[in-house]
Design a protein around this motif. Structure first.
Motif, PDB file in Angstrom:
ATOM      1  N   LEU A  26       0.847  -1.165   0.000  1.00  0.00           N
ATOM      2  CA  LEU A  26       0.000   0.000   0.000  1.00  0.00           C
ATOM      3  C   LEU A  26       0.895   1.230   0.000  1.00  0.00           C
ATOM      4  N   VAL A  27       0.320   2.382  -0.291  1.00  0.00           N
ATOM      5  CA  VAL A  27       1.105   3.621  -0.256  1.00  0.00           C
ATOM      6  C   VAL A  27       1.666   3.840   1.132  1.00  0.00           C
ATOM      7  N   THR A  28       0.873   3.482   2.145  1.00  0.00           N
ATOM      8  CA  THR A  28       1.252   3.800   3.513  1.00  0.00           C
ATOM      9  C   THR A  28       2.134   2.765   4.174  1.00  0.00           C
ATOM     10  N   HIS A  66      -6.776   0.687   4.460  1.00  0.00           N
ATOM     11  CA  HIS A  66      -7.411   1.474   3.400  1.00  0.00           C
ATOM     12  C   HIS A  66      -7.537   2.943   3.818  1.00  0.00           C
ATOM     13  N   ASP A  69      -4.195   4.742   3.903  1.00  0.00           N
ATOM     14  CA  ASP A  69      -3.834   5.126   2.540  1.00  0.00           C
ATOM     15  C   ASP A  69      -4.561   6.408   2.137  1.00  0.00           C
ATOM     16  N   ARG A  99      -2.438   2.890  10.338  1.00  0.00           N
ATOM     17  CA  ARG A  99      -1.483   1.859   9.930  1.00  0.00           C
ATOM     18  C   ARG A  99      -1.071   1.008  11.127  1.00  0.00           C
ATOM     19  N   ARG A 123     -10.832   2.461  -3.751  1.00  0.00           N
ATOM     20  CA  ARG A 123     -10.361   3.786  -3.343  1.00  0.00           C
ATOM     21  C   ARG A 123     -11.374   4.847  -3.759  1.00  0.00           C
TER      22      ARG A 123
END
Length: 204
Positions: A26-28, A66, A69, A99, A123
């Motif tokens: 994930l981005v995070t 989710h 992110d 997170r 998203r």
């Protein structure tokens, strides 16, 4: 719509397969879970969760990541307007907290010996969050959905007499109340500033 997710089924487990591997990008965050069947058994200090509880907990876990992110996206893709306060730091802090929550759910599922199989949430279809007001409104929707998933997990755990799960999620339910109230307060303040700015603009 925030909270929708695909129901694609996870690959069915094979009792003869010695390894259980999961990679989540994930981005995070980037998690890598790798455990042998023997190693997983060593982690089990409690019986495995019933399947319905495991599914409900995986949904919460996936949604925590989710939201993390989404918050990170809000922190770096919102317009900083002089009319409204900048919430970039707030969104980034929220991303970190969600997170960490996700990691704690991962650890709990691992200790119970349950499979980690995360549903994929769609998203929000927003490339730029625009003003802080728009981002706060979406954040509140996301938090409301997470609260619903946690309450669903609570109901499922109660029905299956999973007291350990109820104790585990207690702090997250309390956290949700605080987060929702905080967002509502910020949203109200933001709207008041916007309304005041519009009145001043009309008066000119």
């Amino acid at each position: 719509m925030p909270g929708s997710f695909s129901q694609d089924s996870c690959p069915s487990g094979n009792s003869q397969t010695p390894h259980c591997l999961l990679e989540i990008d994930l981005v995070t965050c980037h998690f890598y879970v790798s455990c042998t069947r023997h190693g997983l058994a060593e982690m089990e200090d409690k019986p495995r969760l019933p399947e319905v509880c495991s599914v409900a907990m995986n949904k919460v876990l996936s949604y925590e990541l989710h939201i993390s992110d989404a918050y990170l996206s809000m922190a770096y893709n919102s317009i900083d307007e002089s009319v409204q306060p900048c919430f970039a730091t707030f969104f980034e802090d929220q991303a970190d907290m969600k997170r960490e929550n996700g990691k704690e759910f991962l650890e709990y599922l691992g200790k119970r010996g349950n499979k980690i199989c995360l549903p994929v949430f769609k998203r929000p279809e927003i490339e730029n969050w625009g003003t802080g007001l728009r981002a706060l409104e979406c954040a509140l929707d996301l938090e409301d959905r997470l609260t619903t998933l946690l309450l669903d997990l609570k109901t499922t755990a109660s029905a299956n007499k999973e007291r350990d799960v109820l104790e585990f999620i207690g702090k997250y339910l309390k956290e949700q109340k605080r987060s929702t109230k905080n967002l509502q307060t910020k949203l109200k303040y933001c709207k008041e500033i916007e309304n005041q700015a519009q009145k001043e603009e009309k008066a000119c």
